[in-house]
Design a protein around this motif. Sequence first.
Motif, PDB file in Angstrom:
ATOM      1  N   GLU A 185     -68.884 -38.350  -3.749  1.00  0.00           N
ATOM      2  CA  GLU A 185     -69.944 -37.842  -2.882  1.00  0.00           C
ATOM      3  C   GLU A 185     -69.743 -38.323  -1.449  1.00  0.00           C
ATOM      4  O   GLU A 185     -69.935 -37.568  -0.489  1.00  0.00           O
ATOM      5  CB  GLU A 185     -71.313 -38.293  -3.397  1.00  0.00           C
ATOM      6  N   ALA A 186     -69.341 -39.589  -1.302  1.00  0.00           N
ATOM      7  CA  ALA A 186     -69.100 -40.132   0.035  1.00  0.00           C
ATOM      8  C   ALA A 186     -67.970 -39.390   0.735  1.00  0.00           C
ATOM      9  O   ALA A 186     -68.032 -39.120   1.943  1.00  0.00           O
ATOM     10  CB  ALA A 186     -68.781 -41.621  -0.059  1.00  0.00           C
ATOM     11  N   THR A 187     -66.932 -39.048  -0.018  1.00  0.00           N
ATOM     12  CA  THR A 187     -65.800 -38.302   0.558  1.00  0.00           C
ATOM     13  C   THR A 187     -66.247 -36.946   1.077  1.00  0.00           C
ATOM     14  O   THR A 187     -65.911 -36.553   2.205  1.00  0.00           O
ATOM     15  CB  THR A 187     -64.695 -38.119  -0.494  1.00  0.00           C
ATOM     16  N   ALA A 188     -66.999 -36.219   0.275  1.00  0.00           N
ATOM     17  CA  ALA A 188     -67.475 -34.899   0.691  1.00  0.00           C
ATOM     18  C   ALA A 188     -68.359 -34.996   1.923  1.00  0.00           C
ATOM     19  O   ALA A 188     -68.220 -34.214   2.879  1.00  0.00           O
ATOM     20  CB  ALA A 188     -68.233 -34.235  -0.460  1.00  0.00           C
ATOM     21  N   VAL A 191     -60.056 -34.580 -10.580  1.00  0.00           N
ATOM     22  CA  VAL A 191     -60.313 -33.226 -10.065  1.00  0.00           C
ATOM     23  C   VAL A 191     -61.491 -33.187  -9.095  1.00  0.00           C
ATOM     24  O   VAL A 191     -61.382 -32.609  -8.005  1.00  0.00           O
ATOM     25  CB  VAL A 191     -60.507 -32.229 -11.218  1.00  0.00           C
ATOM     26  N   PRO A 192     -62.658 -33.791  -9.412  1.00  0.00           N
ATOM     27  CA  PRO A 192     -63.753 -33.777  -8.435  1.00  0.00           C
ATOM     28  C   PRO A 192     -63.382 -34.461  -7.121  1.00  0.00           C
ATOM     29  O   PRO A 192     -63.821 -34.029  -6.049  1.00  0.00           O
ATOM     30  CB  PRO A 192     -64.880 -34.540  -9.154  1.00  0.00           C
ATOM     31  N   ALA A 193     -62.568 -35.519  -7.190  1.00  0.00           N
ATOM     32  CA  ALA A 193     -62.156 -36.207  -5.968  1.00  0.00           C
ATOM     33  C   ALA A 193     -61.322 -35.289  -5.083  1.00  0.00           C
ATOM     34  O   ALA A 193     -61.510 -35.227  -3.863  1.00  0.00           O
ATOM     35  CB  ALA A 193     -61.362 -37.465  -6.318  1.00  0.00           C
ATOM     36  N   LEU A 194     -60.416 -34.548  -5.689  1.00  0.00           N
ATOM     37  CA  LEU A 194     -59.591 -33.612  -4.920  1.00  0.00           C
ATOM     38  C   LEU A 194     -60.428 -32.456  -4.385  1.00  0.00           C
ATOM     39  O   LEU A 194     -60.235 -32.002  -3.253  1.00  0.00           O
ATOM     40  CB  LEU A 194     -58.449 -33.086  -5.792  1.00  0.00           C
ATOM     41  N   ARG A 195     -61.358 -31.987  -5.180  1.00  0.00           N
ATOM     42  CA  ARG A 195     -62.222 -30.902  -4.723  1.00  0.00           C
ATOM     43  C   ARG A 195     -63.111 -31.359  -3.564  1.00  0.00           C
ATOM     44  O   ARG A 195     -63.485 -30.551  -2.705  1.00  0.00           O
ATOM     45  CB  ARG A 195     -63.079 -30.390  -5.876  1.00  0.00           C
ATOM     46  N   ALA A 196     -63.450 -32.632  -3.543  1.00  0.00           N
ATOM     47  CA  ALA A 196     -64.271 -33.163  -2.447  1.00  0.00           C
ATOM     48  C   ALA A 196     -63.484 -33.243  -1.145  1.00  0.00           C
ATOM     49  O   ALA A 196     -64.075 -33.387  -0.072  1.00  0.00           O
ATOM     50  CB  ALA A 196     -64.814 -34.541  -2.813  1.00  0.00           C
ATOM     51  N   GLY A 197     -62.144 -33.168  -1.260  1.00  0.00           N
ATOM     52  CA  GLY A 197     -61.325 -33.163  -0.057  1.00  0.00           C
ATOM     53  C   GLY A 197     -60.322 -34.279   0.062  1.00  0.00           C
ATOM     54  O   GLY A 197     -59.595 -34.350   1.060  1.00  0.00           O
TER      55      GLY A 197
END
Length: 219
Positions: free
Chosen positions: A69-72, A96-102
């Motif tokens: 969440e912080a990354t996004a 996967v969520p980490a990569l999707r966050a950017g």
Amino acid sequence: MMTRGNYRVLIADDEAVVRETLSVYVGSAGDMEVVGTAADGRSAVQMASNLRPDIVLMDIQMPRVDGVEATAELLRALPATRVVMITTFTTADAVVPALRAGALGYVLKSDPPERILTTVRRALTGRTELSPKALDAVVGHLRDGDRRSDLPPAVTLTSREAEVLRHLATGCSNREVADVMGITEKSVKLHVTHLVSKFGVRDRLQLVIAAHKAGLVEL
């Protein structure tokens, strides 16, 4: 964002010993400097806003706001900043969520310092680099989700778009694609925009995933 020729690095992890260890790693690199450390995701976002780092080394599991969440949130405010996740988790549910966050990189705390620093440097140039275990998790996720009902609608690609897509799948940045293909970076960005629109996805990661599912690229 550069200072004294060094890349500015912010480290976010809820464990003090990890923050100290990563600070030593970064301090050993002649082209980087630690400009701050944060113990949770909320502090990481706030510090990044003030310090404007070139790159953030971000843990996933942290109090207040987790690393994904912080990354996004951070990248919405500071799109030029790069994020590399550094964690102990290697499942697709984490990667996967980490990569999707950017996030552009994903390494493990157990990885050698050289791998961590290499991943940071590649992220700074816009290239995605994953720890082998993280890469295995992503590939497994793609294979498990490769169902015909999930495939994008049939699309028609120009030869240029197909070539750009193949280079993107290898982790090339826009600049690297431009250099290899002998075209301008602006042209590459335009091709990527068209591809994202054709596949009906939000970003480059989803584009590559959709292309893999359609059998257009190999990962």
